[in-house]
Write a protein that holds these residues in place. Structure first.
Motif, mmCIF file in Angstrom:
data_model
loop_
_atom_site.group_PDB
_atom_site.id
_atom_site.type_symbol
_atom_site.label_atom_id
_atom_site.label_comp_id
_atom_site.label_asym_id
_atom_site.label_seq_id
_atom_site.Cartn_x
_atom_site.Cartn_y
_atom_site.Cartn_z
ATOM 1 N N PRO A 1 0.488 -1.166 0.023
ATOM 2 C CA PRO A 1 0.296 0.273 -0.440
ATOM 3 C C PRO A 1 0.659 1.107 0.091
ATOM 4 O O PRO A 1 0.187 2.122 -0.733
ATOM 5 N N ASP A 2 2.155 1.021 0.293
ATOM 6 C CA ASP A 2 3.444 2.135 0.896
ATOM 7 C C ASP A 2 3.736 2.549 -0.848
ATOM 8 O O ASP A 2 4.493 3.726 -1.153
ATOM 9 N N GLY A 3 3.662 2.078 -1.722
ATOM 10 C CA GLY A 3 4.183 1.780 -3.001
ATOM 11 C C GLY A 3 4.968 0.920 -2.692
ATOM 12 O O GLY A 3 5.911 1.116 -4.206
ATOM 13 N N ASP A 4 5.850 0.754 -1.946
ATOM 14 C CA ASP A 4 7.294 -0.376 -1.717
ATOM 15 C C ASP A 4 7.041 -1.861 -2.164
ATOM 16 O O ASP A 4 5.725 -1.852 -2.694
ATOM 17 N N ALA A 5 7.635 -2.281 -2.009
ATOM 18 C CA ALA A 5 7.165 -3.831 -2.928
ATOM 19 C C ALA A 5 7.971 -5.116 -2.138
ATOM 20 O O ALA A 5 9.100 -4.547 -1.877
#
Length: 288
Positions: free
Chosen positions: A49-53
């Motif tokens: 959700p925070d854009g990291d993976a």
């Protein structure tokens, strides 16, 4: 989502996908299984959700190196300088043997051609021209840069060679936006000052993927056995089955087609001397 690891710094990996580049970390299971992620790995990720993976899995590798940590290399451009620093042909041949053993296509790049007479450059090229593609370049004049870029088009390519031969300068010419830091020659040691500090992939205009690596500069260990060495020199491997004895190692055996080819000038004598040198090195290694 599938992607390609294009950079790794401090435990973080940057994965290029069809939806952009994501900063990612590998799952803890990789460490438990002894899997070290590498630039060049084709992976599957989940975006958080925070854009990291998070990297979930790694596809089967074509090849893999621990130092530097790169994978799936198609071609290695082995760079030597026509001058400054003086070519170390023993080290160059170690790179070539390593490439052959890993199923990687080598290309010889003689750089800094503007610093040496043409006949000296041609003499260097002649050593390898019977076995590999040889490109003569100068990052100062631009000589041979387009030819080299064309040769590596559509491939995942690593540069190898001693520090100071101009690998970063060539990269800057092929991919100006890479803006690699370049170093000169140490006056004390007459060797190159190392400038590359992490592994990263850059994309060329011709569609190639270029690894910039800090770790191929001090390759010393020859990972080959006596009976396989002759297959790792392409100009020697061509004579397989032509000698009087099937198990000929091309040393002192009678009826050796390889030694005959050396005498006729069909195999460069310096490459044959290199073969003998590395054969002795393997034998001596086994004693200890």
């Amino acid at each position: 989502m599938d992607g390609l690891i294009i950079k790794g710094i401090g435990g973080f990996y940057y994965v290029k996908t069809s939806e952009g580049v994501f900063q990612a970390k590998g799952r803890g299971v990789f460490k438990k299984e002894g899997i070290v992620l590498a630039v060049g790995d084709e992976v599957s990720i989940d975006v958080l959700p925070d854009g990291d993976a998070v990297i979930n899995s790694v596809k089967e590798r074509k090849n893999h190196f621990v130092r530097p940590p790169i994978a799936n290399v198609d071609s290695i451009v082995v760079v030597l300088a026509a001058a400054k620093p003086k070519p170390n042909f023993t080290l160059i041949d170690k790179f070539l043997i390593m490439a052959e053993k890993h199923g990687i296509e080598p290309v010889i790049c003689i750089n800094k051609c503007d610093l040496s007479p043409q006949e000296e450059v041609d003499s260097m090229a002649e050593i390898y021209s019977n076995a590999y593609s040889v490109v003569k370049t100068s990052s100062v004049t631009g000589q041979g840069i387009d030819e080299l870029a064309s040769l590596i088009s559509g491939k995942k390519v690593a540069f190898a060679g001693p520090s100071g031969v101009g690998k970063s300068s060539i990269t800057n010419k092929i991919i100006p936006e890479a803006n690699m830091e370049t170093g000169g020659i140490s006056q004390k040691t007459k060797r190159g000052k190392h400038t590359t500090r992490h592994v990263e992939i850059f994309e060329t205009l011709q569609g190639g993927l270029l690894f910039d690596t800090p770790g191929f500069t001090s390759f010393e260990i020859l990972d080959a056995e006596e009976d396989e060495l002759k297959e790792l020199y392409p100009e020697i491997a061509r004579y397989t089955g032509m000698c009087r004895f099937d198990n000929c190692r091309h040393l002192k055996e009678p009826g050796c087609a390889v030694r005959d080819a050396v005498e006729k000038g069909e195999i460069n004598s310096k490459r044959y001397d290199s073969y003998l040198f590395h054969m002795d090195e393997i034998k001596n290694r086994k004693k200890y």
